[in-house]
Design an enzyme around this catalytic site. Structure first.
Site, PDB file in Angstrom:
ATOM      1  CG  ASN A  36      89.951 -24.911  31.017  1.00 16.19           C
ATOM      2  OD1 ASN A  36      91.226 -24.674  30.325  1.00 16.19           O
ATOM      3  ND2 ASN A  36      89.332 -26.038  30.895  1.00 16.19           N
ATOM      4  CG  HIS A 123      87.140 -32.256  23.695  1.00 13.88           C
ATOM      5  ND1 HIS A 123      86.087 -33.023  24.306  1.00 13.88           N
ATOM      6  CD2 HIS A 123      87.911 -31.612  24.818  1.00 13.88           C
ATOM      7  CE1 HIS A 123      86.469 -33.110  25.377  1.00 13.88           C
ATOM      8  NE2 HIS A 123      87.478 -32.291  25.878  1.00 13.88           N
ATOM      9  CD  GLU A 169      88.652 -28.496  20.590  1.00  7.22           C
ATOM     10  OE1 GLU A 169      89.082 -27.591  21.301  1.00  7.22           O
ATOM     11  OE2 GLU A 169      89.356 -29.492  20.348  1.00  7.22           O
ATOM     12  CB  SER A 173      91.459 -27.584  24.696  1.00  2.52           C
ATOM     13  OG  SER A 173      91.631 -28.825  24.295  1.00  2.52           O
ATOM     14  CG  ASP A 198      83.851 -27.366  21.780  1.00  6.08           C
ATOM     15  OD1 ASP A 198      83.785 -26.386  22.281  1.00  6.08           O
ATOM     16  OD2 ASP A 198      84.231 -28.447  22.384  1.00  6.08           O
ATOM     17  CG  HIS A 201      89.218 -24.090  25.428  1.00  2.27           C
ATOM     18  ND1 HIS A 201      89.836 -24.175  26.790  1.00  2.27           N
ATOM     19  CD2 HIS A 201      88.900 -25.390  25.117  1.00  2.27           C
ATOM     20  CE1 HIS A 201      89.605 -25.549  27.184  1.00  2.27           C
ATOM     21  NE2 HIS A 201      89.262 -26.097  26.201  1.00  2.27           N
ATOM     22  CE  LYS A 231      86.759 -26.288  28.451  1.00  2.00           C
ATOM     23  NZ  LYS A 231      85.683 -27.069  28.419  1.00  2.00           N
TER      24      LYS A 231
END
Length: 379
Positions: A36, A123, A169, A173, A198, A201, A231
């Protein structure tokens, strides 16, 4: 106690092996198509120099205690102040990892009598926080704003009177797709709900200056965001950005914050420098987006893959064993691509997770796609 002490654990491991789901640790090797480290900051000279300079001026390696005791270092507070300004929030709070930060949020903020609605593909840390928290929680179909609204409407009709929490998210991910943030924020406003998003990413990669896909909504009273530092920022830890009242509440009522040793001050230094780099070195994001587009074209033309449009490109195989066979074949050819199996992804969707970073160039991507074409024809 019946049987050998370790028998139950051995039985579980054997069962995982029979289903081709046994995990083992393997070293880093080959070209990076699995990490990541999207912007290539983890090994950057600037980040290393910032940490070296901090050590030279006496910054300790360890925090030596919780933030409420002697563990509250100036480096933590400097990072939090800079992060709040950068992400457009009133306040930021630094945690040791994204997993702990998500778990902490969902066990501390939603109260008994509230409803927590969780995207089914969010997640694992969010699922664990929801299960361990005090609020009732429901899972809804992935990226379906109408499903969130239906869950709220049913809960209210059944007598629910507490606060609603929408948990997502911004960039997923394992699929590399995006949450419908505008629709979800409008939904939250209609129902006086909170959104926990979240940005793990998305931070560093998407949004103005890499501020994430929810950047337009940060600073609202009903938005709590999480930005991981391990990340695209190349360090470790995570930042929660939120209204000051929320941060103050977490300092007073969040057990994973209160009772944990604070993150290393050196990681606070690294994360702070990485945030500065997002503004100072925009070319990194430009180059990454060019590689994402290039890889998308290559995979579509050579392998028939629909591009995700992000730096995370899933290649769904389905079968666990074939997925791991393909991953091993690619690794043997010098491309570090990992197979992802249940329970990380739903049953029947085992996949290769291709991650695009600045640690590879277009020639590397072309070679990887060529190797993928070869192994698909033989495995």
């Amino acid at each position: 106690m019946n049987g050998a002490p370790l028998a139950r654990y051995d039985a579980t491991l054997q069962g995982l092996a029979r289903r081709d789901r046994l995990r083992t640790l393997s070293p880093r090797a080959g070209l990076d198509f699995s990490s990541n480290d999207y912007l290539g900051l983890a090994a950057s000279k600037r980040l290393g120099d910032a940490v070296a300079a901090a050590i030279a001026r006496g910054t300790p390696v360890g925090a030596t205690g919780s933030r409420l005791l002697r563990g509250n270092a100036p480096e933590h507070e400097q990072l939090e102040a800079d992060a709040a300004t950068f992400f457009g929030a009133e306040c930021a709070l630094f945690f040791g990892s994204g997993y702990i930060a998500n778990f902490a949020l969902l066990t501390a903020l939603p109260q008994k009598g509230d409803l927590l609605i969780l995207d089914e593909l969010a997640h694992a840390s969010m699922h664990e926080g929801a299960r361990a928290g005090r609020a009732e929680f429901k899972l809804v179909a992935h990226n379906d704003a109408d499903a969130f609204e239906d869950a709220i409407t049913r809960w209210r009709a059944e007598g629910g009177t507490g606060r609603v929490w929408i948990v997502v998210e911004s960039l997923y991910s394992m699929d590399g797709d995006r949450a419908p943030m505008e629709s979800l924020v409008a939904l939250a406003d209609r129902h006086e709900a909170f959104i926990v998003v979240d940005e793990a990413h998305a931070t560093g990669v998407w949004g103005p200056d890499g501020r994430g896909l929810a950047a337009a909504f940060e600073g609202r009273d009903n938005i709590v965001a999480l930005h991981t530092c391990g990340k695209a920022l190349g360090a470790s830890g995570a930042l929660i950005t939120a209204p000051r009242t929320v941060c103050d509440y977490l300092v007073n009522r969040c057990r994973p914050f209160i009772y944990a040793t604070a993150p290393s001050p050196l990681m606070a230094v690294a994360a702070r420098e990485a945030i500065a780099m997002l503004s100072d070195e925009p070319l990194r994001r430009v180059q990454l987006h060019e590689r994402v587009a290039f890889a998308g074209r290559q995979l579509a033309e050579r392998c028939g893959v629909t591009p995700s449009g992000s730096q995370i490109q899933p290649f769904v195989i389905g079968d666990n064993r074939r997925t791991m066979t393909l991953a091993a074949a690619l690794q043997a050819r010098g491309f570090d691509i990992r197979g992802i199996r249940p329970p990380t992804v739903p049953e029947g969707t085992s996949r290769l997770r291709i991650s695009l970073t600045l640690n590879v160039d277009e020639a590397d991507i072309s070679a990887m796609v060529e190797a993928l074409v070869e192994v698909l024809g033989t495995a």
